[in-house]
Design a protein around this motif. Structure first.
Motif, short mmCIF file in Angstrom:
data_model
loop_
_atom_site.label_atom_id
_atom_site.label_comp_id
_atom_site.label_asym_id
_atom_site.label_seq_id
_atom_site.Cartn_x
_atom_site.Cartn_y
_atom_site.Cartn_z
N UNK A 86 -2.86 2.17 -1.49
CA UNK A 86 -3.53 0.95 -1.94
C UNK A 86 -5.00 0.94 -1.51
N UNK A 87 -5.27 1.45 -0.29
CA UNK A 87 -6.66 1.51 0.18
C UNK A 87 -7.47 2.56 -0.57
N UNK A 88 -6.81 3.67 -0.92
CA UNK A 88 -7.50 4.71 -1.70
C UNK A 88 -7.86 4.17 -3.08
N UNK A 89 -6.91 3.49 -3.74
CA UNK A 89 -7.18 2.90 -5.05
C UNK A 89 -8.29 1.86 -4.94
N UNK A 90 -8.28 1.08 -3.87
CA UNK A 90 -9.31 0.07 -3.65
C UNK A 90 -10.69 0.69 -3.56
N UNK A 91 -10.80 1.78 -2.80
CA UNK A 91 -12.10 2.42 -2.60
C UNK A 91 -12.59 3.15 -3.84
N UNK A 92 -11.65 3.70 -4.63
CA UNK A 92 -12.04 4.50 -5.79
C UNK A 92 -12.30 3.64 -7.02
N UNK A 93 -11.51 2.57 -7.19
CA UNK A 93 -11.61 1.79 -8.42
C UNK A 93 -12.38 0.48 -8.25
N UNK A 94 -12.56 0.05 -7.02
CA UNK A 94 -13.22 -1.24 -6.80
C UNK A 94 -12.29 -2.42 -6.88
N UNK A 95 -11.01 -2.17 -7.19
CA UNK A 95 -10.03 -3.26 -7.21
C UNK A 95 -9.77 -3.74 -5.79
N UNK A 96 -9.39 -4.99 -5.66
CA UNK A 96 -9.08 -5.54 -4.35
C UNK A 96 -7.61 -5.32 -4.02
N UNK A 97 -7.33 -4.94 -2.77
CA UNK A 97 -5.95 -4.72 -2.32
C UNK A 97 -5.77 -5.37 -0.97
N UNK A 98 -4.77 -6.22 -0.85
CA UNK A 98 -4.47 -6.90 0.41
C UNK A 98 -3.03 -6.62 0.79
N UNK A 99 -2.85 -5.90 1.89
CA UNK A 99 -1.50 -5.58 2.36
C UNK A 99 -1.02 -6.72 3.26
N UNK A 100 0.01 -7.42 2.81
CA UNK A 100 0.57 -8.53 3.59
C UNK A 100 1.93 -8.12 4.16
N UNK A 101 2.45 -8.96 5.02
CA UNK A 101 3.73 -8.66 5.67
C UNK A 101 4.89 -8.72 4.68
N UNK A 102 4.77 -9.56 3.67
CA UNK A 102 5.89 -9.78 2.75
C UNK A 102 6.35 -8.50 2.05
N UNK A 103 5.47 -7.75 1.35
CA UNK A 103 5.95 -6.53 0.69
C UNK A 103 6.45 -5.48 1.66
N UNK A 104 5.88 -5.44 2.89
CA UNK A 104 6.33 -4.48 3.89
C UNK A 104 7.76 -4.78 4.32
N UNK A 105 8.01 -6.04 4.69
CA UNK A 105 9.36 -6.44 5.11
C UNK A 105 10.34 -6.30 3.95
N UNK A 106 9.92 -6.72 2.76
CA UNK A 106 10.79 -6.64 1.58
C UNK A 106 11.18 -5.19 1.29
#
Length: 405
Positions: free
Chosen positions: A353-373
């Motif tokens: 997600x961070x690689x895509x953020x840096x390459x494409x300019x899209x915003x990516x926020x890693x929250x606890x919810x998808x990690x736990x899920x």
């Protein structure tokens, strides 16, 4: 007994490294896809929220409903919102619920300074504009209340307009021509960029509304009126008050015939959040198909594993191993594979997600919810798809198992 089961599971993995890796890879890909897509979804949601926050906090906007008015103003449809509406709202709305009420009108015109010129948007407003918008002055000052009341010909430039007209020179105190009328520059705004994704504040010039209506627009119509509420809790009440005041002024009895509309920032933001949440869950659902495929892969490999170890199971049962211990062993192996895949998948998803953020300019926020899920689902996949092979192993007849070749 539990430690012994763990040791046997790890020994089984070490003797089939490639098979174990390929089995785990299905879970890794599924979890990484879920984490990545949900992070991008949350990032997009956060970006939209930030853009709407840049429009101003707790904002209500009164717009004219074009098509219901009559006549033209210099070739444009006449707005149903006027200075008188602005004055009425300023007097009648509860001051304890309002931070500021700001009139606003705009037009694209030609602006010149010496040999430089540009076509840009000129905004007529009041000094309270700074209270309702996230706007800061970088150099000089915004026009004052005295300049507003006296209809002074003063202007505050957006950052890009200042650069276009003046380059590296200081604009403060210089004279420019807006639609052929000479204005004195009193301030330059800090770079703002896109205003909620709808307009570029850097490509605007702000002047007193009183001057704008006399020298550029003509008439007393407004594009809209901004009302900044003291808190989100009073916004719905304020909206109702605004609608009642304007209906009374415009002699409207049926709300369906309103010649204006009141836009509530919280309502729009809530709708957008719901849409983005639905989209994020939809993307996560698509990614979860990879987890399903990975789970089927686990079941397939575990069934092969049981078949290959039938004789081992028969020996263990012959020396007294109970069926539940056989069940625990194979189920533990399945869970270890899926949990390990889940952990690595989460790490891969965060990095991706961070690689895509840096390459494409899209915003990516890693929250606890998808990690736990993702972690929970990967563990459940291991239990669900590993149970049948483990149960099948535990029910093998020891005599038949010992005779199996």
């Amino acid at each position: 007994m539990f430690l012994e089961i763990i040791k046997m599971a790890l020994h089984s993995f070490s003797t089939n490294k490639l098979r174990t890796f390929l089995t785990t890879l299905g879970i890794i890909i599924g979890v990484a896809a879920v984490v990545t897509l949900m992070s991008l979804g949350e990032g997009t949601k956060a970006t939209i929220e930030k853009q709407f926050t840049s429009l101003g906090s707790n904002l209500l906007t009164v717009f004219p409903r074009f098509g219901r008015g009559i006549g033209l103003v210099r070739g444009a449809p006449r707005s149903s919102i006027t200075n008188d509406d602005y004055e009425a709202l300023s007097k009648e709305l509860d001051p304890n619920k309002v931070v500021a009420i700001v009139p606003y009108s705009s037009r694209n015109v030609q602006v010149k300074y010496k040999s430089e010129n540009t076509n840009t948007q000129v905004i007529g407003t009041s000094p309270d504009y700074l209270k309702v918008r996230e706007v800061k002055v970088a150099n000089g000052s915004f026009f004052s209340e005295e300049e507003y009341k006296a209809s002074k010909k003063v202007a505050v430039l957006g950052a890009s307009v200042a650069e276009t007209l003046f380059g590296n020179d200081d604009p403060i105190g210089q004279s420019i021509k807006i639609a052929g009328v000479t204005f004195k520059v009193v301030g330059v705004l800090e770079p703002q960029g896109q205003l909620g994704g709808f307009a570029n504040l850097d490509d605007m010039i702000f002047i007193p509304l009183t001057t704008f209506q006399r020298k550029i627009q003509g008439g007393n119509s407004l594009n809209n009126i901004y009302i900044s509420a003291i808190s989100p809790d009073v916004m719905n009440d304020l909206q109702s008050q605004i609608e009642d005041i304007l209906r009374k002024r415009h002699k409207i009895t049926d709300p369906n015939n309103d010649d204006f509309m009141v836009q509530n920032q919280l309502t729009i933001l809530s709708s957008l959040n719901q849409s983005m949440q639905t989209l994020t869950l939809f993307l996560a659902g698509i990614a979860a198909i990879s987890l399903l495929v990975g789970g089927i892969g686990i079941m397939n490999i575990m069934l092969v594993n049981v078949t290959e170890r039938i004789k081992e199971i028969g020996i263990r049962k012959a020396v007294g191993a109970k069926a539940r211990y056989i069940l625990y062993q194979f189920l533990t192996e399945s869970v270890i594979v899926s949990v390990a895949g889940g952990i690595f998948g989460i790490l891969v998803g965060i990095v991706l997600s961070q690689v895509i953020k840096s390459l494409s300019g899209l915003s990516a926020v890693v929250t606890l919810y998808p990690v736990v899920l993702s972690f929970t689902v990967s563990a459940l996949v291991g239990i669900f798809f590993g149970y049948y092979p483990a149960y099948r192993a535990s029910k093998l007849n020891p005599i038949e198992a010992l005779r199996y070749e």
